[in-house]
Design a protein around this motif. Sequence first.
Motif, short mmCIF file in Angstrom:
data_model
loop_
_atom_site.label_atom_id
_atom_site.label_comp_id
_atom_site.label_asym_id
_atom_site.label_seq_id
_atom_site.Cartn_x
_atom_site.Cartn_y
_atom_site.Cartn_z
N ARG A 91 0.82 -1.22 0.00
CA ARG A 91 0.00 0.00 0.00
C ARG A 91 0.85 1.26 0.00
O ARG A 91 0.43 2.32 -0.46
CB ARG A 91 -0.92 -0.01 1.23
CG ARG A 91 -1.66 1.29 1.54
CD ARG A 91 -2.62 1.68 0.42
NE ARG A 91 -3.32 2.94 0.68
CZ ARG A 91 -2.82 4.15 0.38
NH1 ARG A 91 -1.63 4.24 -0.18
NH2 ARG A 91 -3.53 5.24 0.62
N THR A 92 2.07 1.17 0.54
CA THR A 92 2.91 2.38 0.64
C THR A 92 3.69 2.65 -0.63
O THR A 92 4.37 3.66 -0.73
CB THR A 92 3.92 2.26 1.80
OG1 THR A 92 4.91 1.27 1.45
CG2 THR A 92 3.25 1.88 3.10
N PHE A 173 3.84 -3.74 9.48
CA PHE A 173 4.74 -3.01 8.58
C PHE A 173 4.61 -1.53 8.87
O PHE A 173 3.49 -1.00 8.95
CB PHE A 173 4.41 -3.28 7.10
CG PHE A 173 5.30 -2.52 6.16
CD1 PHE A 173 6.57 -2.99 5.86
CD2 PHE A 173 4.90 -1.30 5.62
CE1 PHE A 173 7.42 -2.28 5.02
CE2 PHE A 173 5.74 -0.59 4.77
CZ PHE A 173 7.00 -1.08 4.47
N LEU A 174 5.72 -0.86 9.06
CA LEU A 174 5.74 0.59 9.31
C LEU A 174 6.76 1.21 8.37
O LEU A 174 7.83 0.64 8.15
CB LEU A 174 6.15 0.91 10.75
CG LEU A 174 5.19 0.58 11.90
CD1 LEU A 174 5.25 -0.90 12.27
CD2 LEU A 174 5.53 1.42 13.11
N LYS A 175 6.41 2.38 7.85
CA LYS A 175 7.34 3.06 6.93
C LYS A 175 7.36 4.55 7.21
O LYS A 175 6.30 5.19 7.25
CB LYS A 175 6.91 2.80 5.49
CG LYS A 175 7.63 3.63 4.44
CD LYS A 175 7.35 3.07 3.06
CE LYS A 175 7.29 4.14 1.99
NZ LYS A 175 6.96 3.56 0.69
N ASN A 180 2.68 11.70 3.48
CA ASN A 180 1.78 10.70 4.04
C ASN A 180 1.38 9.60 3.06
O ASN A 180 0.66 8.68 3.43
CB ASN A 180 0.54 11.39 4.63
CG ASN A 180 0.89 12.10 5.93
OD1 ASN A 180 1.60 11.55 6.78
ND2 ASN A 180 0.44 13.33 6.09
N ARG A 275 2.59 -3.10 19.15
CA ARG A 275 1.34 -3.39 18.42
C ARG A 275 1.10 -4.89 18.32
O ARG A 275 -0.03 -5.35 18.48
CB ARG A 275 1.43 -2.84 17.00
CG ARG A 275 0.95 -1.44 16.87
CD ARG A 275 0.95 -1.04 15.39
NE ARG A 275 1.23 0.38 15.28
CZ ARG A 275 1.44 1.01 14.13
NH1 ARG A 275 1.45 0.33 13.01
NH2 ARG A 275 1.65 2.30 14.11
N GLY B 454 2.14 10.17 9.27
CA GLY B 454 2.76 8.97 8.72
C GLY B 454 1.88 8.33 7.66
O GLY B 454 2.36 7.59 6.82
N GLY B 455 0.59 8.61 7.72
CA GLY B 455 -0.34 8.21 6.67
C GLY B 455 -0.27 6.73 6.35
O GLY B 455 -0.39 5.88 7.23
N ALA B 456 -0.08 6.44 5.05
CA ALA B 456 -0.06 5.07 4.58
C ALA B 456 1.07 4.27 5.22
O ALA B 456 1.01 3.04 5.26
CB ALA B 456 0.07 5.04 3.05
N GLY B 457 2.10 4.94 5.73
CA GLY B 457 3.21 4.24 6.38
C GLY B 457 2.83 3.65 7.73
O GLY B 457 3.60 2.86 8.28
N ARG B 458 1.68 4.03 8.24
CA ARG B 458 1.11 3.45 9.47
C ARG B 458 2.12 3.42 10.63
O ARG B 458 2.23 2.42 11.34
CB ARG B 458 0.59 2.04 9.19
CG ARG B 458 -0.50 1.98 8.11
CD ARG B 458 -1.79 2.60 8.58
NE ARG B 458 -2.30 1.90 9.74
CZ ARG B 458 -3.08 0.82 9.68
NH1 ARG B 458 -3.49 0.35 8.54
NH2 ARG B 458 -3.51 0.22 10.78
#
Lengths: 279, 790
Positions: A91-92, A173-175, A180, A275, B454-458
């Motif tokens: 998604r990112t 998953f974090l980015k 945004n 989380r 952070g948006g889509a980066g969650r």
Amino acid sequence: MTVARPTTLSQAVDALAAMPDAQLLAGGTDFMVEVNFGHRRPTDVVALRRVAELRHHATDGDEVVLGANVTYSQMQTELAEALPALAAAARTVGSPQIRNAGTIGGNVATASPAGDTLPFLAAVEADVVLASPDGTRRLPLADFITAAKRTAIQPGEVISEVRFPAVRGPQQFLKVGTRNAMVISIACCAMVVDTDHRRVRCAFGSVAARPLRPTEAEDFISDALDWDTLDAETNAVDRFAALAAAAAEPITDHRGTAEYRRHTVKVMARRALTRSLRA
Amino acid sequence: MKPVLSAAAPFAPTAPTAPPHSDRKRSTDRGVGTSSSRPDGIPKVKGQFAFSSDLWADGMLWGRTLRSPHPSARIRDLDTEAARRIPGVHAVLTADDVPGEPNYGLEHADQPVFASDVIRYQGEAVAAVAADHPEIAWRAVQAIEVDYEPTAAVVDPEAAIDAPPVHPDGNVFRHLTIRHGDLEATGEVTVEGAYAVGMQDQAFLGPESGMAIPGDDGGVDLYISTQWLHVDRDQVAACLGLAPELVRLTLSGVGGAFGAREDVSLQVHVCLLALRTGRAVKMLYSREESFFGHVHRHPARMWYRHHANSNGDLVKVEARLLLDGGAYASSSTAVIANAACFSCGPYRVPNAHIDAWVVRTNNPPCGAMRGFGAVQACFGHESQMDKLAAALDMDPVQLRLRNALRSGDELITGQHITGTAPARECIEAAVAHPLPPEPTGKGGGPDDPLLLPGGAGRTADRADVRRGVGFAVGFKNLMYSEGFDDFSTAAVRLEEGVNGEPVATVHCAAAEVGQGFVTLAQQIVRSVLGVDRVVLRAADTRVGSAGSTSASRQTWMSGGAVQAAALAVRDSLLERVAEARGVEVQGARRKLLTLRNGEVVGVEGRFRLTLTDALGGRPVEEVREYRHAPTMPLDDDGQGDAHVSYAFAAHRAVVDVDPELGLIRVLQITTGQDVGKALNPLQVTGQIEGGIAQGLGLAVMEEIVVDGGRIRNPSFTDYLIPTALDMPDVQATLIEQPEPGAPFGAKGVGEPPTISSTPAVVSAIRAATGIDLCRVPVRPDDIALSERTP
């Protein structure tokens, strides 16, 4: 320029054998940028989009199989339940148009330090399956990616699949990026809390030349975790995060400083684990 | 030879948006004050609009530019032989091939068409080629051999003032001083701060492109995206050594401008190539080349000291502003005037001591961008107002209201505001909107995790996030200042159409760059003449200059010219009818005949005549020039009636911040904006939302990173502009106080949304984090690695 348009994997392998210098083209989201910048002037191309068999995926067996042509859009939607961290990573990536075109095989082949699916594949210890006229061979991702944007692919080989053992337990998953959406990662983190093997697996992107597995941090937290209740002391979580940050080998570039990247590893490690435990 | 596509294509057929004849609305439904839809709106949404990058002519060649990789160098040798020998290459041109003036420039002609001996910035043009195919042109450019001797680059604007001159014209473009009131005055409370603004890019979506076609008369026709056809024409003609009338420009479909199309980019190159080869030549920059092919917003370093009494009244402002103009002058001297004149913000400041410099360096050239100098200053003065409010322990909104300018007040330039100045109303309107909903914890709406920083980066959970509210006010001048002869020209023609219905045609050189003049011109003519069918001719140099589409000026200036021409057409027509009817013309006609609902009527109801009958088969055409009230230059103390009119806006920003990662999401921006009169409320709202996006971009992400004179991020991969997920909810209140002297009472609306939205967002981030942020754009590590991060 000759463009081969195979519809089966064996045709693709044959086409590549016939044109050994040909460029493999799947989604083109990395390749065409390089062409437009004049960094690459391909003479021949083997276009893989019509190879339907490379688009399949299977997540119901002991081994997960992802065909090389599976797009980010497919991962985002079709794999959202089975592989939520991979879906979140997909998604990112870029914009919807990019996600419709770009493929997991392409992400692996480009082997960018910022490749968004690579930390997940590193965390689950995926193998890359390569097809050639001699048959197929499997290489662990960690051996396949040899350096930033360098791989062990041999002339005549086509990435056909990515395979890894089915894994259960929470995954994240974090980015981090300065925007945004639609942004190259400054750093990213994939984590799988593997409840079958009682092992926390994680990997970080954009903080080293290759996807970074902080094994010391993983060892520590896998021992410190109460696997029956999926709980950990706060200071154990913090120590895990600090160990992960210490393992990072970030650089400073126009997207972010090394100091900030290392800092984000610590924060993402802590948040991803918190989380997972809360979930 | 005619191009397949010309600028006529997008606008001339109003048919795509005109409803079928039977249910066509009355002209008054689509006149001034209505949200009439754009004639180019649906084609743009459907991808059918012809942009300048779509230009095509049979047998055309492709042009390409060779640019310097060095920010500062000498050219020891330049060899084009190998490039010329490539089959399919038709011309390779260098400085030796420029027949006219070797330099061009908006205000000072200091920029070479091609560098001949000295390179002053990375990306400076050295040569241009024309070839059968873009790939051949690319190869030809690679084949040109240039022997550069890199030299030490001047990249620090402070050091540039005393550094060896980068250019024979020196390194200080302009030093402007404002000395106003009692310079010894002091306040009971003082606050001081140093601020910096990074280099923003206009980031228009349609890269520079155009096509030149040689004429049979030795002249050239240029189809081009630009903001001001006539100023391009004059610069191009001078460099070509041609009379201006031999250089004919037609506006082609423009994909955004924001100031970046004020300067000449490829105009001279493409015309030279066309004249040399005798063929149509098209040029189209890539996105990367575009970053080197146009000017950017000036980076700024600013120091401020504000003095106030303990009751909150401003006593004095001291400021030193330094703008980096880069290698060439562009519009730097006007930008610095704005930065200085509006350095104190929309407040009553009785005493001011301002020094402002804009200097030359080996950095990328900077020039016009939406807000034009007022943007940089506003970040400084509004940061100071927050600081002052804190020092006084006053509410920051109340402090601003207390000092807000009103009509009749004196500015720091000694000029009194004669028009409207609803600063107070803008502030009150911005804060009157309700705050955005708090998260409910129940999911959905405000709980959508995509809407967290952070948006889509969650990256964040709700517990990681802190909310802040910030506020800012700004103002700037409308139209050109300091004694410039600022005018626009329009022709309006009224005639019988093919169906027997009256048709009005407008011919005006005003560049439509997305702001909506094409809509407005139609609305004005509908309102004045009562005709529904209004056709816009392509904007070109066959009619007089309309001035630049910049400085928020076209609604006022070209709107004024169209109104004047339409009124003249009305008067001529009434005169014609009066003569035909034997009604006395001199003096009395306006009493006896008038135009109402598309008919000529006798005021005493004696007769009605349709426009078609009134025309009697003979068209009426009138041309008018419109000028705003004259302005004066500033004197040595920066005093003088230099400006015409001012527009105000206030912004309140609500921001969620993840302090630990330094990531930001702007939730909501509310605004009150002084618009005079909204001639098309929907378009005004569009300008407000777009301007806020650009102001938000400067606050949190948009920066051209320059290192040693080199651009590190010349791509949309790394030059980040806000996406839909970065854009906040916008609530706008239009403050309508008709401006005396302005056509229809309307003020320009394009720039004010960009000015104070930036400091409002930063103020909100400060409120959320407690960190004294004094540079934009705010970078994640400015927050995450700040020592004051809890």
